[in-house]
Design a protein around this motif. Structure first.
Motif, mmCIF file in Angstrom:
data_model
loop_
_atom_site.group_PDB
_atom_site.id
_atom_site.type_symbol
_atom_site.label_atom_id
_atom_site.label_comp_id
_atom_site.label_asym_id
_atom_site.label_seq_id
_atom_site.Cartn_x
_atom_site.Cartn_y
_atom_site.Cartn_z
ATOM 1 N N GLN A 87 6.112 1.693 7.492
ATOM 2 C CA GLN A 87 4.573 2.358 6.957
ATOM 3 C C GLN A 87 4.174 2.469 5.941
ATOM 4 N N ILE A 88 4.753 3.760 5.694
ATOM 5 C CA ILE A 88 4.131 4.092 4.040
ATOM 6 C C ILE A 88 4.854 3.307 2.733
ATOM 7 N N GLY A 89 5.729 2.944 3.047
ATOM 8 C CA GLY A 89 6.138 1.979 1.676
ATOM 9 C C GLY A 89 4.968 0.778 1.930
ATOM 10 N N GLU A 90 4.861 -0.090 2.817
ATOM 11 C CA GLU A 90 3.758 -0.781 2.271
ATOM 12 C C GLU A 90 2.032 -0.020 2.129
ATOM 13 N N LEU B 205 -5.171 9.259 2.000
ATOM 14 C CA LEU B 205 -5.645 8.177 3.383
ATOM 15 C C LEU B 205 -4.447 8.683 4.046
ATOM 16 N N PRO B 206 -5.134 8.660 5.691
ATOM 17 C CA PRO B 206 -3.601 9.033 6.310
ATOM 18 C C PRO B 206 -2.901 7.624 6.555
ATOM 19 N N ALA B 207 -1.735 7.667 6.260
ATOM 20 C CA ALA B 207 -0.507 6.705 5.933
ATOM 21 C C ALA B 207 0.107 6.963 7.265
ATOM 22 N N ASN B 208 -0.317 6.847 8.433
ATOM 23 C CA ASN B 208 -0.242 6.571 10.037
ATOM 24 C C ASN B 208 -1.227 4.955 9.943
ATOM 25 N N GLU B 209 -2.419 4.938 9.128
ATOM 26 C CA GLU B 209 -3.781 4.770 9.622
ATOM 27 C C GLU B 209 -3.882 3.412 8.098
ATOM 28 N N ASP C 73 -0.755 -0.764 -0.827
ATOM 29 C CA ASP C 73 -2.103 -0.629 -0.645
ATOM 30 C C ASP C 73 -3.170 0.202 -1.217
ATOM 31 N N ILE C 74 -2.546 1.226 -1.396
ATOM 32 C CA ILE C 74 -3.289 2.540 -2.430
ATOM 33 C C ILE C 74 -3.250 1.632 -3.358
ATOM 34 N N GLN C 75 -2.238 0.832 -4.324
ATOM 35 C CA GLN C 75 -1.935 0.464 -5.512
ATOM 36 C C GLN C 75 -3.513 -0.153 -5.779
ATOM 37 N N LYS C 76 -3.331 -1.484 -4.850
ATOM 38 C CA LYS C 76 -4.130 -2.771 -4.587
ATOM 39 C C LYS C 76 -5.241 -2.260 -4.200
ATOM 40 N N ALA C 77 -6.112 -1.644 -3.623
ATOM 41 C CA ALA C 77 -7.037 -0.554 -3.976
ATOM 42 C C ALA C 77 -7.740 0.035 -4.392
ATOM 43 N N GLY C 78 -6.629 0.804 -5.578
ATOM 44 C CA GLY C 78 -7.370 1.255 -6.623
ATOM 45 C C GLY C 78 -7.745 0.117 -7.780
ATOM 46 N N ALA C 79 -7.370 -0.357 -7.940
ATOM 47 C CA ALA C 79 -7.367 -1.943 -9.060
ATOM 48 C C ALA C 79 -8.249 -2.507 -8.514
ATOM 49 N N GLY C 80 -8.417 -2.776 -7.356
ATOM 50 C CA GLY C 80 -9.505 -3.502 -7.007
ATOM 51 C C GLY C 80 -10.589 -3.215 -7.350
ATOM 52 N N ALA C 81 -11.267 -1.460 -7.402
ATOM 53 C CA ALA C 81 -12.113 -0.383 -7.852
ATOM 54 C C ALA C 81 -12.948 -0.135 -9.268
ATOM 55 N N GLY C 82 -11.391 -0.432 -9.965
ATOM 56 C CA GLY C 82 -11.050 -0.560 -11.232
ATOM 57 C C GLY C 82 -10.366 0.873 -11.441
ATOM 58 N N ILE C 83 -10.027 0.900 -10.281
ATOM 59 C CA ILE C 83 -9.326 2.610 -10.530
ATOM 60 C C ILE C 83 -7.170 2.224 -11.031
ATOM 61 N N GLU C 84 -7.404 3.686 -11.652
ATOM 62 C CA GLU C 84 -6.012 3.695 -12.162
ATOM 63 C C GLU C 84 -5.312 5.421 -12.037
ATOM 64 N N TRP C 85 -4.591 4.863 -10.812
ATOM 65 C CA TRP C 85 -4.259 6.465 -10.140
ATOM 66 C C TRP C 85 -3.515 7.238 -10.937
ATOM 67 N N ALA C 86 -3.869 8.299 -11.683
ATOM 68 C CA ALA C 86 -3.295 9.596 -12.943
ATOM 69 C C ALA C 86 -1.236 9.129 -12.066
ATOM 70 N N GLU C 87 -1.695 9.527 -9.957
ATOM 71 C CA GLU C 87 -0.313 9.769 -9.319
ATOM 72 C C GLU C 87 -0.786 9.233 -7.626
ATOM 73 N N ILE C 88 0.158 8.546 -7.065
ATOM 74 C CA ILE C 88 0.184 8.485 -5.762
ATOM 75 C C ILE C 88 1.361 8.898 -5.277
ATOM 76 N N VAL C 89 0.793 10.076 -4.409
ATOM 77 C CA VAL C 89 2.187 10.624 -3.586
ATOM 78 C C VAL C 89 1.984 11.050 -1.897
ATOM 79 N N PRO C 90 2.978 10.241 -1.910
ATOM 80 C CA PRO C 90 3.259 10.590 0.071
ATOM 81 C C PRO C 90 3.129 11.927 0.660
ATOM 82 N N VAL C 91 2.817 12.733 1.711
ATOM 83 C CA VAL C 91 2.736 13.772 2.093
ATOM 84 C C VAL C 91 2.505 14.095 3.409
ATOM 85 N N SER C 92 3.545 15.380 3.504
ATOM 86 C CA SER C 92 3.141 15.484 5.376
ATOM 87 C C SER C 92 2.694 17.344 5.471
#
Length: 318
Positions: free
Chosen positions: A145-148, A106-110, A152-171
């Motif tokens: 932007q990255i923090g927000e 999920l691109p961090a700049n969008e 948002d990724i956490q919320k989108a996963g929870a809304g679909a019933g997904i518990e992320w094993a990891e959420i990692v920012p990367v370039s």
């Protein structure tokens, strides 16, 4: 090319050795291919600023003494408009059911949009696979932007019933946190033997990778409507006979297919200049990958409306 089912491991498996398959998914142009190449440390999939560049599932292989991480790069999931689009989506869904970890990019700049939510909803249907979220392209976003984006990724996963094993920012482009991502992915793999011999970077046939490198060269600088109309088939590939072992030359004969006469004119360019540029750029990439001088014979052909024609799709390998 090696067959993971039958090749003998290069090193004896130990209780600590891990191995498994990780699939990167995301909407087109989310940074999946660039990330695969960064982790493997070599170019095994093509990248482009144009969406929907990847059309085949290519496995990149990360070798470590304690693990073998096999990366499955898939086409971008999208709402299909052509028969080709439908087949690419089917390919992704089949892949997701067969891997150990699925990582959505999920691109961090969008902002997370309808396309991302569609993909997250599709991932939620794959029940037993571990799911990771990767915030890609952090070099193009501010810290705020990255923090927000991570929230948002956490919320989108929870809304679909997904518990992320990891959420990692990367370039992948800047190399930021690529090693950390590798460690986290290895940590999620099951204990297992080495599937592929040391030194293998992909299990895609060399002809398939060569065709993709030619297509990448052809994608650069063309009009927006043209990239989806380009397909490449390597007709013949082999070392030229009668040359000394210390002076090898690899002959490659390939056809570049477009859908209309007007597109053929664009690809050839004024007095053939564009086709020469494509051939030179592709040849240099192929030589760098294979380590052998190359003679590339490249021709433009028309396969009318091939993206919508089942017979043409089969002929072009889809």
């Amino acid at each position: 090319m090696p067959d993971p089912e039958h090749d003998q491991p290069e090193i004896p498996p130990t209780a600590e050795h891990k191995s498994g398959f990780v699939s990167f998914v995301g909407r087109p142009n989310a940074g999946k291919s660039t990330l695969t190449n960064a982790l493997v440390g070599s170019k095994v999939v093509i990248t482009s600023s144009k969406p929907q560049t990847t059309r085949t599932v290519v496995r990149g292989i990360v070798h470590r003494p304690d693990a073998q991480l096999i990366l499955v790069d898939t086409p971008g999931l999208h709402r299909p408009r052509t028969l080709l689009g439908e087949r690419l989506n089917d390919l992704v869904k089949t892949t997701l059911a067969e891997v150990d970890v699925v990582a959505v990019c999920l691109p961090a700049n969008e902002k997370i949009g309808p396309g991302d939510r569609f993909i997250i909803a599709e991932m939620a249907k794959v029940k037993r696979t571990i799911k990771v979220a990767i915030a890609t392209k952090t070099d193009l976003a501010t810290g705020e932007q990255i923090g927000e984006h991570l929230l948002d990724i956490q919320k989108a996963g929870a809304g679909a019933g997904i518990e992320w094993a990891e959420i990692v920012p990367v370039s992948a482009k800047a190399g930021d946190q690529v090693s950390l991502l590798e460690e986290l992915l290895v940590g999620l793999l099951p204990v297992g033997p080495q599937f592929y011999p040391d030194g293998d970077l992909s299990d895609a046939p060399e002809e398939a990778i060569v065709a993709e490198l030619i297509r990448e060269a052809a994608l650069e600088g063309v009009r927006d409507e043209l990239p989806h109309s380009i397909a490449v088939v390597v007709e013949e590939m082999g070392l030229r006979e009668g040359r000394d072992a210390d002076r090898p030359l690899l002959d490659i004969h390939a056809n570049l297919y477009v859908e209309r006469d007007s597109q053929k004119g664009i690809m050839i360019g004024h007095k053939g200049a564009r086709l020469r540029d494509v051939g030179k750029a592709a040849r240099l990439q192929i030589e760098a990958l294979l380590g052998t001088p190359v003679y590339l014979d490249l021709h433009i052909k028309i396969a009318k409306d091939w993206q919508r024609d089942p017979r043409q799709l089969r002929k072009l390998g889809f």
